[in-house]
Motif scaffolding. Structure first.
Motif, short mmCIF file in Angstrom:
data_model
loop_
_atom_site.label_atom_id
_atom_site.label_comp_id
_atom_site.label_asym_id
_atom_site.label_seq_id
_atom_site.Cartn_x
_atom_site.Cartn_y
_atom_site.Cartn_z
N TYR A 180 0.65 -1.12 0.11
CA TYR A 180 -0.21 -0.07 -0.18
C TYR A 180 0.91 1.29 -0.16
O TYR A 180 0.39 2.20 -0.90
N ASN A 181 1.97 1.00 0.80
CA ASN A 181 2.57 2.44 1.02
C ASN A 181 3.88 2.60 0.06
O ASN A 181 4.43 3.76 0.01
N ASP A 182 4.22 1.32 -0.50
CA ASP A 182 5.63 1.45 -1.20
C ASP A 182 5.27 0.94 -2.52
O ASP A 182 6.03 -0.16 -2.88
N THR A 221 6.67 6.90 -16.98
CA THR A 221 5.54 7.06 -17.57
C THR A 221 5.61 5.94 -18.62
O THR A 221 4.75 5.08 -18.75
N ALA A 222 6.53 5.63 -19.12
CA ALA A 222 6.80 4.50 -20.41
C ALA A 222 6.84 3.28 -19.65
O ALA A 222 6.07 2.28 -19.83
N SER A 223 7.46 2.73 -18.56
CA SER A 223 7.59 1.56 -18.24
C SER A 223 6.84 1.25 -17.20
O SER A 223 6.28 0.30 -16.69
N GLY A 224 6.19 2.25 -16.34
CA GLY A 224 5.31 2.20 -15.19
C GLY A 224 6.10 2.10 -13.87
O GLY A 224 5.55 1.88 -12.87
N ASP A 225 7.52 1.94 -14.00
CA ASP A 225 8.18 1.58 -12.69
C ASP A 225 8.46 2.90 -11.85
O ASP A 225 8.40 3.97 -12.46
N ARG A 226 8.50 2.50 -10.67
CA ARG A 226 8.66 3.70 -9.58
C ARG A 226 9.98 4.20 -9.79
O ARG A 226 11.08 3.69 -9.87
N LEU A 227 9.80 5.50 -9.55
CA LEU A 227 11.24 6.37 -9.65
C LEU A 227 11.79 6.42 -8.05
O LEU A 227 10.72 7.15 -7.41
N ARG A 228 12.66 6.02 -7.77
CA ARG A 228 13.16 6.07 -6.28
C ARG A 228 14.19 7.02 -6.05
O ARG A 228 15.03 6.99 -7.00
#
Lengths: 349, 281
Positions: free
Chosen positions: A222-224, A342-349
């Motif tokens: 949920y949070n991450d 936006t392209a891959s949907g992966d989180r930017l950390r």
């Protein structure tokens, strides 16, 4: 009472991938929930654990022992099915006794075990009825009792509550969790209902298109969230995902501007914010839009704001009311913003 | 208001029974007609004038039992039919299970081949079958009749049972498998009880076909050793006495009664079976 390891599991149906690269280590006594939309491979994964499907590649181990070539009936797993799968020609008593009979439990012990299992799910008064004479919830409990009765190493539950109405579902959820804790049996539970996943699971496995998207505790999920799929799948209403641009630490999208973001990269970025981390403000704030809809639920009010073409869901005060199309400003809790590529949907950390 | 509704419903019920009763009578009329022929003296049957108050006579009844080995014909019929239905079930249930549950190459084709055996005219195979049974030394035996009736009915018995098996949710078998049941156990304890209406329906239809079977019975049964009711009827047409209508009618009635009793006894299953097959088959 068993640890289950899925190592590099692949399943292909002809040319179509059912499940890809699944690696999960399920601890003894753990309650693990496979969550995902229909067709994501969660049921197939469970059926492979049960032995009803064979993995195309990879290993399934229980307590270190490789299970791939062991027939379903020789694995010590009990399964609860979506449609209950009670044997229509047998009474509830005979249904619950069936696995004991098949596994050669001595006749003398059978009766006590059946009654004990029926007692756990409060079905003692219905033992001599046929399944057709029971309500949906009772059938559900009978199916549960049939799984409980032989105290298997592993419980597998395939959307067991999806045929029940909302109220009953909530009650059964509590029952299932209680029984699992009481019996301390490793449980794999498949559902597409995120509330079930959040409330039941020790850990959730989120799947999409046959692949695991994220594994974690409900709080972690949920949070991450690891990507936009997980972010958008969990939460009701789900997280707002707003596509825009990030430059010099400022995120911009139509009607929306958030400054002071960590400047790890720029370009096309999706910003995620949960409705409960938004609040209606007076005067300009992160989001300027117009009121698109107001939904009071009693305990809270959901406000839908239209900014550009995008609809943003906001959890407002329970007393909040507004006319359609009036301008509104929304502030975000900037400590709870998520940025995704936006392209891959992966989180930017 | 309530009483009015009740009354109108009562009327409705009477009307319903009247219509159903009338229809039942129409359906039963031929049966009653040949029963009445069977229980009349020969002279009365062949008069051109209608007779409104027929004379009751057991002539034909006595004749068929004393002049002909009717008890043996009846026994032959019953044994051959029951035997053939049992053979059909033993073969058709596993075949249907395989056709409905396992996936393998050519499965649907095999299903169609089985059905297609029913599509040719029986006369085409009559001669080969005669020689086949003669070489096997089975001519003029009940065993041969069992086999031939079984062969005639096997295709559609398989097909009916298969359509019922397709309606059984796969989940049920998966549940039994995880509960620890073997394939045979699943078939015996889960599948067969679940498709019992289908098995009964198929059996009754097979019985009806078998009891009416004439061509192959005539071919195989050359003496009263293996004569059945349907062939025995032919005994009453050609002899020096001419056509003995009352005996024919009575034997036909006797052939009809067992099937009728069976159908009435299992009516509940049968109607469920027929409609289920019709809708979902």
């Amino acid at each position: 009472m068993a640890r289950i390891e899925l190592a590099d599991i692949q399943k292909k149906f002809g040319l179509v991938w059912g499940v890809r690269d699944v690696n999960i280590d399920i601890a003894d006594e753990e309650f693990i929930v496979f969550l995902g939309p229909s067709g994501c491979g969660k049921t197939t994964t469970m059926r492979m654990i049960a032995g009803l499907e064979e993995p195309t590649e990879g290993e399934i181990r229980m307590d270190g022992e490789v299970m791939n070539d062991i027939d379903a009936r020789d694995r010590d797993v009990a399964m609860v099915f979506q449609g209950y799968a009670l044997y229509p020609n047998m009474t509830i008593y005979e249904n619950i006794r069936f696995p004991l009979r098949m596994r050669g439990v001595p006749r003398a012990e059978q009766d006590a075990l059946v009654r004990q299992a029926a007692g756990l799910v409060e079905l003692t008064d219905y033992l001599d009825r046929k399944p057709q004479a029971l309500s949906g919830g009772q059938r559900q409990r009978a199916a549960l009792a049939r799984a409980i009765v032989r105290q298997p190493q592993v419980f597998l539950m395939d959307e067991p509550l999806s045929n029940l109405d909302a109220k009953l579902r909530q009650a059964m959820r509590v029952q299932i969790k209680h029984i699992q804790r009481q019996l301390r049996i490793t449980t794999v539970y498949v559902t597409h209902d995120q509330i079930e996943a959040m409330t039941l699971a020790d850990r959730i496995v989120i799947m999409q298109s046959g692949a695991v998207q994220q594994i974690g505790t409900p709080d972690q999920i949920y949070n991450d969230p690891a990507n936009t799929f997980v972010a958008g799948f969990i939460g009701a209403p789900p997280m707002n995902l707003i596509a825009g641009r990030l430059a010099d630490g400022t995120f911009t999208a139509p009607g929306l501007r958030v400054t002071g973001l960590p400047e790890r990269r720029g370009g096309k970025v999706t910003l995620g914010i949960r409705p409960e981390d938004c609040h209606v403000t007076v005067g300009a704030d992160h989001l300027q839009g117009i009121v698109f809809g107001v939904e009071p639920t009693g305990e809270t009010t959901y406000l839908t704001v239209k900014a550009g073409e995008k609809l943003v869901e906001v959890k407002a005060d329970r007393d909040f009311r507004a006319d359609l199309d009036t301008p509104v400003a929304v502030g975000f809790d900037t400590t709870r913003l998520y940025l995704f590529d936006t392209a891959s949907g992966d989180r930017l950390r | 208001m309530a009483s009015m509704r009740k009354k109108s419903r009562g009327d409705n019920l009477v009307l319903r029974y009247a219509i159903l009763g009338a229809w039942a009578l129409v359906c039963l009329l031929p049966v009653l007609w040949f029963l009445s022929i069977g229980l009349r003296p020969r002279t009365e049957i062949i008069t051109p004038q209608p007779i409104y108050w027929p004379t009751f006579s057991l002539d034909a009844w006595h004749m068929i039992w004393s002049d002909w080995p009717m008890a043996r014909y009846l026994r032959n019929s019953v044994l051959a039919i029951i035997g053939s239905v049992l053979i059909d079930l033993v073969l058709a249930i596993p075949a249907a299970y395989s056709l409905s549950r396992y996936t393998y190459r050519g499965r649907d084709d095999i299903g169609f081949y089985i059905l297609s055996t029913r599509m040719m005219a029986p006369a085409i195979v009559a001669i080969p079958i005669f020689f086949l049974f003669r070489n096997a030394g089975l001519l003029d035996t009940i065993w041969a009749l069992m086999l031939i009736y079984a062969a005639i009915n096997l295709s559609f018995v398989t097909w009916i049972i298969r359509s019922y098996m397709l309606d059984i949710p796969k989940e049920l078998e998966d549940a039994a498998r995880t509960d620890g049941a073997s394939d045979l156990r699943i078939l015996w304890e889960i599948i067969i009880p679940a498709i019992l209406p289908g098995i009964i329906t198929a059996s009754v239809i097979a019985m009806i076909f078998a009891i009416n079977e004439f061509l192959f019975t005539l071919l195989i049964a050359s003496t009263s050793q293996a004569y059945t009711m349907s062939v025995a009827l032919a005994n009453f047409t050609g002899g020096s006495d001419g056509v003995i209508y009352n005996a024919i009618a009575l034997v036909a009635f006797l052939a009809f009664v067992p099937v009728f009793i069976v159908v009435v006894a299992i009516q509940k299953h049968l109607s469920r079976g027929l409609t289920m097959g019709a809708v979902k088959g």
